[in-house]
Design a protein around this motif. Sequence first.
Motif, PDB file in Angstrom:
ATOM      1  N   SER A  12     -90.903  32.815 -47.332  1.00 37.39           N
ATOM      2  CA  SER A  12     -89.865  33.680 -46.754  1.00 37.39           C
ATOM      3  C   SER A  12     -88.681  32.843 -46.270  1.00 37.39           C
ATOM      4  CB  SER A  12     -90.444  34.474 -45.584  1.00 37.39           C
ATOM      5  OG  SER A  12     -90.744  33.571 -44.524  1.00 37.39           O
ATOM      6  N   SER A  16     -86.116  32.454 -51.363  1.00 40.17           N
ATOM      7  CA  SER A  16     -86.892  33.645 -51.757  1.00 40.17           C
ATOM      8  C   SER A  16     -86.214  34.912 -51.252  1.00 40.17           C
ATOM      9  CB  SER A  16     -88.285  33.613 -51.131  1.00 40.17           C
ATOM     10  OG  SER A  16     -89.159  32.821 -51.863  1.00 40.17           O
ATOM     11  N   TYR A  35     -94.884  36.839 -49.901  1.00 37.61           N
ATOM     12  CA  TYR A  35     -96.004  36.278 -49.137  1.00 37.61           C
ATOM     13  C   TYR A  35     -95.561  35.059 -48.348  1.00 37.61           C
ATOM     14  CZ  TYR A  35     -98.850  39.383 -51.856  1.00 37.61           C
ATOM     15  OH  TYR A  35     -99.381  40.514 -52.410  1.00 37.61           O
ATOM     16  N   HIS A  50     -84.412  23.322 -37.595  1.00 40.37           N
ATOM     17  CA  HIS A  50     -84.974  22.345 -38.542  1.00 40.37           C
ATOM     18  C   HIS A  50     -83.942  21.798 -39.509  1.00 40.37           C
ATOM     19  CE1 HIS A  50     -89.276  24.116 -37.939  1.00 40.37           C
ATOM     20  NE2 HIS A  50     -88.787  23.533 -36.861  1.00 40.37           N
ATOM     21  N   HIS A  56     -72.187  23.418 -46.204  1.00 34.03           N
ATOM     22  CA  HIS A  56     -71.688  22.309 -47.041  1.00 34.03           C
ATOM     23  C   HIS A  56     -70.647  22.833 -48.025  1.00 34.03           C
ATOM     24  CE1 HIS A  56     -74.243  19.202 -45.518  1.00 34.03           C
ATOM     25  NE2 HIS A  56     -75.344  19.865 -45.785  1.00 34.03           N
ATOM     26  N   PHE A 180     -78.998  29.667 -40.742  1.00 39.59           N
ATOM     27  CA  PHE A 180     -79.626  30.143 -41.975  1.00 39.59           C
ATOM     28  C   PHE A 180     -80.870  30.991 -41.691  1.00 39.59           C
ATOM     29  CE2 PHE A 180     -77.461  26.145 -43.349  1.00 39.59           C
ATOM     30  CZ  PHE A 180     -76.550  26.724 -44.212  1.00 39.59           C
ATOM     31  N   GLN A 391     -88.842  19.254 -43.152  1.00 38.93           N
ATOM     32  CA  GLN A 391     -89.229  18.295 -44.197  1.00 38.93           C
ATOM     33  C   GLN A 391     -88.284  18.475 -45.376  1.00 38.93           C
ATOM     34  OE1 GLN A 391     -91.698  16.748 -42.019  1.00 38.93           O
ATOM     35  NE2 GLN A 391     -92.423  16.188 -44.059  1.00 38.93           N
ATOM     36  N   ALA A 426     -84.509  19.125 -52.799  1.00 40.29           N
ATOM     37  CA  ALA A 426     -84.087  19.459 -51.437  1.00 40.29           C
ATOM     38  C   ALA A 426     -82.611  19.757 -51.232  1.00 40.29           C
ATOM     39  CB  ALA A 426     -84.487  18.326 -50.508  1.00 40.29           C
TER      40      ALA A 426
HETATM   41  C1  LIG Z   1     -83.231  17.907 -41.582  1.00 37.75           C
HETATM   42  C2  LIG Z   1     -82.609  18.887 -42.535  1.00 37.75           C
HETATM   43  C3  LIG Z   1     -81.248  19.151 -42.458  1.00 37.75           C
HETATM   44  C4  LIG Z   1     -80.667  20.066 -43.341  1.00 37.75           C
HETATM   45  N1  LIG Z   1     -79.354  20.384 -43.181  1.00 37.75           N
HETATM   46  C5  LIG Z   1     -78.795  21.303 -43.993  1.00 37.75           C
HETATM   47  C6  LIG Z   1     -77.449  21.689 -43.790  1.00 37.75           C
HETATM   48  O1  LIG Z   1     -76.785  21.206 -42.880  1.00 37.75           O
HETATM   49  N2  LIG Z   1     -76.924  22.601 -44.631  1.00 37.75           N
HETATM   50  C7  LIG Z   1     -77.641  23.144 -45.666  1.00 37.75           C
HETATM   51  O2  LIG Z   1     -77.086  23.945 -46.406  1.00 37.75           O
HETATM   52  N3  LIG Z   1     -78.926  22.816 -45.866  1.00 37.75           N
HETATM   53  C8  LIG Z   1     -79.523  21.919 -45.059  1.00 37.75           C
HETATM   54  N4  LIG Z   1     -80.838  21.582 -45.233  1.00 37.75           N
HETATM   55  C9  LIG Z   1     -81.575  22.139 -46.372  1.00 37.75           C
HETATM   56  C10 LIG Z   1     -82.029  23.581 -46.136  1.00 37.75           C
HETATM   57  O3  LIG Z   1     -82.579  23.729 -44.855  1.00 37.75           O
HETATM   58  C11 LIG Z   1     -83.057  23.945 -47.210  1.00 37.75           C
HETATM   59  O4  LIG Z   1     -82.534  23.640 -48.488  1.00 37.75           O
HETATM   60  C12 LIG Z   1     -83.419  25.427 -47.227  1.00 37.75           C
HETATM   61  O5  LIG Z   1     -83.686  25.902 -45.949  1.00 37.75           O
HETATM   62  C13 LIG Z   1     -84.618  25.600 -48.147  1.00 37.75           C
HETATM   63  O6  LIG Z   1     -85.007  26.941 -48.124  1.00 37.75           O
HETATM   64  P1  LIG Z   1     -86.286  27.396 -48.924  1.00 37.75           P
HETATM   65  O7  LIG Z   1     -86.316  28.875 -48.916  1.00 37.75           O
HETATM   66  O8  LIG Z   1     -86.305  26.733 -50.270  1.00 37.75           O
HETATM   67  O9  LIG Z   1     -87.526  26.718 -48.187  1.00 37.75           O
HETATM   68  P2  LIG Z   1     -88.158  26.894 -46.729  1.00 37.75           P
HETATM   69  O10 LIG Z   1     -87.202  27.364 -45.716  1.00 37.75           O
HETATM   70  O11 LIG Z   1     -88.877  25.619 -46.448  1.00 37.75           O
HETATM   71  O12 LIG Z   1     -89.194  28.071 -46.942  1.00 37.75           O
HETATM   72  C14 LIG Z   1     -90.372  27.931 -47.696  1.00 37.75           C
HETATM   73  C15 LIG Z   1     -91.367  28.933 -47.147  1.00 37.75           C
HETATM   74  O13 LIG Z   1     -92.478  29.016 -48.031  1.00 37.75           O
HETATM   75  C16 LIG Z   1     -93.641  29.134 -47.226  1.00 37.75           C
HETATM   76  N5  LIG Z   1     -94.768  28.712 -48.077  1.00 37.75           N
HETATM   77  C17 LIG Z   1     -94.956  27.498 -48.634  1.00 37.75           C
HETATM   78  N6  LIG Z   1     -96.079  27.497 -49.370  1.00 37.75           N
HETATM   79  C18 LIG Z   1     -96.597  28.754 -49.285  1.00 37.75           C
HETATM   80  C19 LIG Z   1     -97.763  29.374 -49.825  1.00 37.75           C
HETATM   81  N7  LIG Z   1     -98.605  28.710 -50.620  1.00 37.75           N
HETATM   82  N8  LIG Z   1     -97.993  30.670 -49.527  1.00 37.75           N
HETATM   83  C20 LIG Z   1     -97.139  31.373 -48.730  1.00 37.75           C
HETATM   84  N9  LIG Z   1     -96.036  30.826 -48.176  1.00 37.75           N
HETATM   85  C21 LIG Z   1     -95.774  29.534 -48.461  1.00 37.75           C
HETATM   86  C22 LIG Z   1     -93.368  28.214 -46.055  1.00 37.75           C
HETATM   87  O14 LIG Z   1     -94.211  28.506 -44.951  1.00 37.75           O
HETATM   88  C23 LIG Z   1     -91.911  28.517 -45.784  1.00 37.75           C
HETATM   89  O15 LIG Z   1     -91.728  29.573 -44.871  1.00 37.75           O
HETATM   90  C24 LIG Z   1     -81.462  20.696 -44.346  1.00 37.75           C
HETATM   91  C25 LIG Z   1     -82.837  20.441 -44.416  1.00 37.75           C
HETATM   92  C26 LIG Z   1     -83.410  19.556 -43.509  1.00 37.75           C
HETATM   93  C27 LIG Z   1     -84.882  19.327 -43.566  1.00 37.75           C
END
Ligand SMILES: Cc1cc2nc3c(=O)[nH]c(=O)nc-3n(C[C@H](O)[C@H](O)[C@H](O)COP(=O)(O)OP(=O)(O)OC[C@H]3O[C@@H](n4cnc5c(N)ncnc54)[C@H](O)[C@@H]3O)c2cc1C
Length: 465
Positions: A12, A16, A35, A50, A56, A180, A391, A426
């Motif tokens: 979430s 997604s 999920y 986090h 950006h 975000f 992470q 990432a």
């Molecule tokens: C230190 C740091 C600084 C950053 N700064 C910036 C910034 O300034 N500007 C910017 O644009 N971006 C920034 N980013 C990047 C940005 O935060 C991420 O690219 C973005 O939030 C990723 O979103 P996501 O939906 O891919 O993943 P996530 O937010 O990590 O979500 C993934 C979700 O999947 C769930 N999940 C994983 N495996 C399973 C499973 N098997 N079953 C069910 N659920 C599961 C997890 O619990 C989680 O909730 C930064 C990241 C970090 C770590």
Amino acid sequence: MPKLVDIVLVGSGIISTSLAMLIHILEPKWVIHMYEKLPDVACESTNVWHNSGTGHAGYCELNYTPKLSNNSIDISNALKINKLFNLSIKFWSFLAKNNILNYHNVIHNIPHISFVIGDNNVNFLYKRFNKLIKYTSFNNMQYSDKFSELSKWIPLIMSGRSKLQKVAATKIINGTDINFSEITRQILTFLRKKSNFHLHLKHDVINIINKNYYWNIYVKNNNFNYTYMISAKHVFIGGGGATLLLLQKANIINKNNYASFPISSQFLLSTNYDIINQHWAKVYSTTINNYIPISTPHMDARIINGKKILLFGPFAMLSTKFLRYGSYLDWFKSIKINNIKLILKTGINNIHLIKYLLNQSLMSKSNKINLLRYYYPKVNPSDWNIIQAGQRVQIIKNNTNHDEQLVFGNEIVYSSNRSLAAVLGASPGASTSVSLVLQLLKIMFKKYNYYHSDWKNKLKLILSS
Ligand SMILES: Cc1cc2nc3c(=O)[nH]c(=O)nc-3n(C[C@H](O)[C@H](O)[C@H](O)COP(=O)(O)OP(=O)(O)OC[C@H]3O[C@@H](n4cnc5c(N)ncnc54)[C@H](O)[C@@H]3O)c2cc1C
């Protein structure tokens, strides 16, 4: 054949959720199941505490405009990121117009500043400024190397600094600070009111099996501790750092070709309101270690839950967890007989990076404060606390010529029939999530002729918002 839902989304986070929102707009009758293994949404990298919350747009990040060997500056990446970021802004504006998002609650204007010290860096910044200013999106960029003017832009950074030091900065006033997780939360609040959207919290997707025309997804319900199966026509794995583990199970990638390299991060958080109130900008500088773009901490004023916040970081560190709330075994679980050679080769070829991250991991608070002193000479250590951030899991991949490569961007991978897709890697992150999701739509649905004129018209309407 079991009863099929239209799409299952794992995770979430913002990726997604943005995909779910767009699919709902394009096909309002589709049945969507999301999920999330944690008890709440957007708690991993997308969580406001986090990440750095920088929108950006290429304004202040100096690693998007590298100096080339012939001393010229390549601005193409900054221009590209700017375009992609504008797509996100258009999408969020569309959601705001339709009362799905409270725009002013989640996106704040804040100056984006690049600040440099020393003759070479000042020359670089001036050249960069002269190249960027010619483009419409950058034409309000200001440059200054005057102590008095810089003291108005960034008083905290200039106070206690010698007037003899050669410094310069560029500033764009319409940069952004973005929450975000609040964007994600507000979109999901809207979707959860729809009878054909189902969000399952504390549900861990543990396996995905291909059945040719559909997918069987195995889910562990952690509320009641039992496992069940759901079948879907399409699957998106938006598991953030943990995506590789599911991709390996779904058997759609060549296991020789991919591995992951997790990096955890920390911020310094100021607790002194006198200091917080003196700084209103996101200030980026030159990369401290030229090897990794994420190794440059920056000084970020932010608004979180209506309150002004000041962060310095992130500090990157070695880790074996794929998620902030993951397990230290994550990385070990992703090591297979097939990819161990790739991991070892990458490790050997990037030993300086590993040493650098190890050094950072062992950095005491006082060493972190010393780094902050570069930005803020008068820093008082007792005004700052360390907090754990998200992470970032980088991809290691085998190129076609079998050269290993550590990738600092992201990559969409998908099954041969395109009905399952995932995002590995990432950066550049949440800011460009909308362009990523548009690419996902194109990849996942083009083959089935879903990507037809009706979708195109709707997308045009959204993106002209
Ligand atoms: C230190 C740091 C600084 C950053 N700064 C910036 C910034 O300034 N500007 C910017 O644009 N971006 C920034 N980013 C990047 C940005 O935060 C991420 O690219 C973005 O939030 C990723 O979103 P996501 O939906 O891919 O993943 P996530 O937010 O990590 O979500 C993934 C979700 O999947 C769930 N999940 C994983 N495996 C399973 C499973 N098997 N079953 C069910 N659920 C599961 C997890 O619990 C989680 O909730 C930064 C990241 C970090 C770590």
